[in-house]
Design an enzyme around this catalytic site. Structure first.
Site, short mmCIF file in Angstrom:
data_model
loop_
_atom_site.label_atom_id
_atom_site.label_comp_id
_atom_site.label_asym_id
_atom_site.label_seq_id
_atom_site.Cartn_x
_atom_site.Cartn_y
_atom_site.Cartn_z
N LYS B 73 0.85 -1.20 0.00
CA LYS B 73 0.00 0.00 0.00
C LYS B 73 0.88 1.25 0.00
O LYS B 73 1.92 1.28 0.66
CB LYS B 73 -0.90 -0.01 1.24
CG LYS B 73 -1.98 1.07 1.24
CD LYS B 73 -2.90 0.90 2.46
CE LYS B 73 -4.01 1.95 2.49
NZ LYS B 73 -4.90 1.77 3.66
N SER B 148 -9.78 1.74 2.71
CA SER B 148 -8.91 2.47 1.83
C SER B 148 -7.86 1.61 1.11
O SER B 148 -7.26 2.08 0.14
CB SER B 148 -8.19 3.55 2.64
OG SER B 148 -7.33 2.95 3.59
N SER B 172 -9.99 -0.53 6.96
CA SER B 172 -9.39 -0.31 5.65
C SER B 172 -8.68 -1.53 5.05
O SER B 172 -8.32 -1.51 3.87
CB SER B 172 -8.38 0.85 5.72
OG SER B 172 -9.07 2.07 5.58
#
Lengths: 484, 473
Positions: B73, B148, B172
């Site tokens: 990420k 996210s 997330s």
């Protein structure tokens, strides 16, 4: 003091920031040394790069606790670090890690003396925090209208020492601040250098009519980078506030910057522009628990503090308060004194020399006792020669001057310079006889009652001996030979 | 093939890391329109994979993740690589250091194929808040992948990487895992070092794996866990052998369920699936216990959005245009530069949350909002403590509904925030949670369920989730 000032009294509280002299910064491993190339002592952590986390330097905690103990504070068991949020280019994270609701030390007190009167100043709190960097605007190498930022100082550990509004005069503020400086130096937690900013002082000041119990509107004074500036700025500001009130106007809450060159203070911001710092507990740091045992341990490790040491110097060495005060003004000077006394065991002689010649040299050369070139041992050797009557005090001063620049011992210097005092009675007696023979008129005058001439005879003998004769012996022989 | 099986083949020389990487890179090409990656590390990854192969050929052991292909990420720092957090303000920011998890994965032999797309600064539940554009759900491209960590979920779901790291502040990892049909683990707070993770809400953030199987998540968690002297909040709790929880039965395991969950307006198919799973678990020897989640469900979202935004407003203050990242240079004054840099550098959702957070910390409002939220957080913790006195793990849906359509909720932040209702409380309580796929809805969209366990009991999660993954049809 003017009449109008006499009707008023000032109420002063001080906030003193002391940079802790830890080797590394408070939340990262960067060096905290002063004076390095700009931005050379930085890392992602103190630069506030994305993704970094603070890790507490335990040495800073130790130093803060020591200061708390030295100022009779309570040491908090539970400690929380908080974020103080504001934007400034020299504050890389956009917040300063500080303490808010739970400072490390609380409720202390110290005693200061002005004009022979003792005043107790209560300490509200001492908290730990990180220093910000430095913005540079006015240097030649900065383009007009722009600023440069040096982040070397960013993350240097600080303690902020906050008093209650217990101070009443600029002189008390001066005395308090110099005590704080003395304490941090005794504790060896801060070098106390106000010019370089390792010790900084802000003042909150208001005035009120004598006898009033309510506080007047206060202003905050900043940028006072010496003891004298603090005193001068407070004097100026008290006068300004009194004049305002006397002319029927009111004091406006504001922050003022002291300008030492003009001797005035300029308003930096007024109350409406005050920040909302939005303090909240820093979630990146865990609660700091301080064990009672640890505090006890640190308490045992504290050095003898100035007030106690001064009293001991008076009791143990029989010194007058004035001498004791000066000798204990710094821990290093007091150590130097005591080490020397330990070797030659003549407290008064050492005190006279330290207060006289040693301090003169320190002042002339603008050096600290730790940079003083004559070690305690070599100094004691010199004093020993004086005490044993081997050299005169005028010869001793010459030897002292040589010791400052030479590695040789006092003994060797005395021999090389031929300064050994003649204490041999017969040798002196023959010199005395020569002198008396040379000045028969004066001898007669002396015998007729002009006894003040004794000094003249001593002087002549000393000259004859090239300063080497022991003046005490000269004196006694003269008295004997001149007696009817 | 699980990661363990793959690594065994790599170590035996039966598979080559370089060839394996090539096949994943091909998938990245093929699915580039899903927009799962912000940065691809093609050459760097290839060099690294080649090095792993060489090490193996000379008999060395590159570690328990030798040659595995990871997507990271884009809020986790890799030295020398851009860390954008999907924000304009960090569009050109290259990190000078590795996050601790990156160092640990590297030491274990992992290969990083790229940095994945996400909601800007991890703020969002749909991956529609990225400066680099939406990510599309690989199951249905008209749908959001969740957020996210949307890019990480899609990278694993579409086979562009074997595993991914995400970060989970309020769901997330788990929510996009549920929307994309992969496994997503939020470890216990403090289990994994946060050093090098760009902070959103420091007291809630935790890095965790998104994987194809539960066992893969167990393998990765074992590698990235442990105390880190650079993160004061990382725990010294010992790290167990998580593999020992794989391939076990669930007899005697006490599973907490809460009937009120079904009344929270969840999609009926999810409710059905949850009921079937509960029955199945009971039939398999687990004990089903009714527990209360009243405070969690009632106040969790409100407390979460106060605490998370408060911390975010402070954490994001460093993006000021002074030292790195985007700066609006057209401004005359310092205040103007700050304002314009942050106005133009941050997207709308980030700005909204900074404003919210600034507000709740303001003097005069602190007690009513932030302090109150901390009190609620404490109550939620207590509620979980009580529950975990009675059960080993708690079962809930991961999300109230399956992946929603792009654009569906973006104009209604409150509605969007409610999609986190089942996930935020694990972050507030600091406990662990895992998403396991348990089938599809009528439109073929993945359904996920969440197991939660008490702090540092990830083993229990692996045990039940692995059982469900392998047995529940």
């Amino acid at each position: 003091m003017t009449i109008s000032e006499d009707k008023y009294e000032a109420v002063i509280g001080l906030e003193v920031h002391a940079q802790l002299s830890t080797i590394t910064k408070i939340f990262c491993g960067c060096s905290a040394r002063f004076g390095a190339e700009p931005n050379s002592q930085t890392c992602p952590v103190c630069l506030g790069m994305p993704g970094v986390l603070p890790v507490l330097n335990e040495k800073a905690v130790e130093f803060a606790i020591k200061m708390g103990l030295a100022t009779n504070c309570t040491i908090s068991e539970h400690n929380v670090f908080a974020r103080k949020n504001y934007f400034y280019p020299d504050l890389p994270k956009g917040y300063q890690i500080s303490q808010f609701e739970h400072p490390i030390c609380k409720n202390g007190r110290v005693e200061v003396e002005t004009d022979g009167e003792k005043h107790t100043i209560r300490i509200n709190r001492i908290h730990l925090e990180e220093d910000a960097g430095k913005s540079v605007h006015d240097e030649d190498f900065v383009d007009a209208g722009s600023s440069l930022v040096d982040l070397n100082r960013c993350g240097t550990p600080l303690i902020e020492i906050v008093t209650e509004p217990d101070l009443r005069t600029p002189q008390q503020a001066h005395a308090y601040l110099s005590l704080i400086r003395q304490l941090v130096r005794y504790l060896r937690i801060c070098d106390g250098n106000m010019e370089q900013g390792s010790l900084r002082c802000d003042a909150n000041v208001s005035v009120r009519r004598k006898g009033e119990t309510e506080l007047g509107t206060k202003t905050e004074l900043k940028n006072m980078n010496s003891l004298r500036n603090v005193e001068n700025a407070l004097t100026y500001e008290i006068q300004r506030q009194v004049s305002l009130l006397e002319s029927g106007r009111t004091v406006e809450q504001a922050t003022l910057l002291w300008d030492p060159s003009s001797g005035t203070a300029q308003i930096m911001r007024v109350k409406e522009e005050a920040h909302d710092y939005r303090y909240f507990p820093d979630p990146d740091l865990v609660r700091l628990e301080i064990a009672e045992d640890y505090v006890r341990q640190l308490k045992k490790m504290l050095p003898e503090l100035p007030a106690v040491r001064r009293q001991r110097f008076m009791d143990q060495y029989g010194l007058p308060e004035y001498d004791a005060e000066i000798l204990t003004s710094s821990r290093e000077l007091a150590d130097y004194y005591e080490q020397t006394v330990k070797i030659i065991n003549d407290a008064k002689l050492v005190s006279n020399w330290v207060l006289g010649d040693v301090l003169r040299v320190l002042n002339d050369k603008k050096i600290e006792i730790k940079e003083f070139p004559i070690s305690e041992i070599r100094f004691a050797e010199l004093l020993k020669l004086i005490r044993e009557g081997k050299i005169s005090s005028s010869a001793a001063k010459k030897v002292f001057d040589v010791l400052l620049t030479s590695d040789k011992s006092a003994d060797v210097i005395v021999k090389e310079m031929g300064l050994i005092q003649v204490s041999d009675d017969s040798a002196i007696e023959s010199m005395v006889k020569e002198v008396l023979a040379e000045y028969p008129d004066e001898v007669n005058a002396y015998k007729n009652g002009k006894t003040g001439l004794i000094g003249f005879f001593v002087g002549q003998v000393m000259r004859k001996s090239a300063g080497k004769a022991n003046p005490k012996i000269v004196n006694s022989i003269l008295l004997r030979l001149l007696s009817p | 093939m699980t990661l363990r099986e793959y690594v065994r083949e790599i170590k035996r020389g039966k598979l080559s890391a370089a060839e394996s990487l090539q096949s994943f890179q091909k998938k990245c090409d093929e699915y580039s329109h899903l927009n799962a990656f912000i940065t691809l590390l093609n050459e760097r990854a290839m060099q690294r994979a080649g090095w792993i192969d060489e090490e193996i050929s000379r008999g060395a052991d590159p570690g328990p993740l030798a040659g595995t292909i990871f997507a990271i990420k884009d809020n986790i720092n890799i030295a020398g690589v851009r860390t954008s957090c999907a924000s304009r303000i960090l569009e050109n920011f290259n990190s000078p250091f590795d996050a601790t998890v990156i160092r640990k994965l590297t030491d274990a032999g992992a290969v990083f194929i790229g940095k994945t797309n996400m909601d800007e600064f991890a703020m969002g539940s749909s991956n529609e808040n990225s400066y680099f554009g939406n990510v599309k759900n690989s199951v249905d491209e008209s749908r959001v992948p969740g957020g996210s960590s949307g890019g990480s979920a899609v990278a694993v779901a579409a086979g562009m990487a074997q595993a991914a790291l995400g970060s989970d502040t309020g769901g997330s990892i788990r929510q996009p895992a549920a929307f994309s049909g992969v496994v997503g683990l939020k470890p216990t707070y403090g289990r994994v070092s946060r050093f090098g993770l760009v902070a959103f809400a420091s007291s809630l953030d935790q890095i965790g794996p998104l994987t194809g199987t539960v066992d893969d998540a167990a393998l990765i968690l074992g590698v990235i866990s442990g105390h880190d002297e650079r993160d004061s909040t990382s725990s010294r709790e010992p790290v167990p052998d998580f593999h020992s929880f794989i391939n076990r039965d669930i007899r005697g395991i006490r599973i907490g369920v809460n009937r009120a969950v079904l009344e929270k307006g969840i999609q009926p198919e999810i409710g059905d699936r949850l009921q079937k799973l509960t029955d199945y678990l009971q039939a398999s020897g687990a004990e089903i216990v009714e527990i209360s989640l009243e405070k969690t469900l009632e106040f969790g979202i409100a407390a979460y959005y106060i605490i998370a935004t408060a911390e975010a407003s402070s954490n994001l203050a460093r993006f000021d245009g002074v030292r790195y990242g985007y700066r609006d240079d057209r401004q005359e004054t310092l205040a103007g530069m700050y304002r314009s840099t942050r106005q133009n550098g941050f997207g709308e959702e980030v700005r909204r949350r900074i404003m919210l957070g600034t507000y709740v910390l303001s003097s005069g409002y602190y007690d009513a909002y932030y302090k109150k939220a901390l009190q609620v957080r404490h109550l939620i913790k207590k509620e979980f403590d009580e529950a975990f006195g009675k059960v080993d793990t708690i079962l809930t849906p991961t999300t109230p509904a399956t992946a929603f359509a792009m654009g569906e909720k973006i104009s209604d932040p409150l509605e969007m925030y409610l999609s986190d209702i089942f996930t935020v409380s694990a972050n507030l309580a600091g406990i662990c949670g895992i998403n396991v796929p348990v089938g599809m809805d009528a439109s073929g969209l993945p359904i996920g369920v969440q197991f939660m366990a008490n702090a540092f009991e990830e083993g229990k999660l692996f045990r039940v989730a692995d059982f469900v993954e392998k047995n529940f049809k």
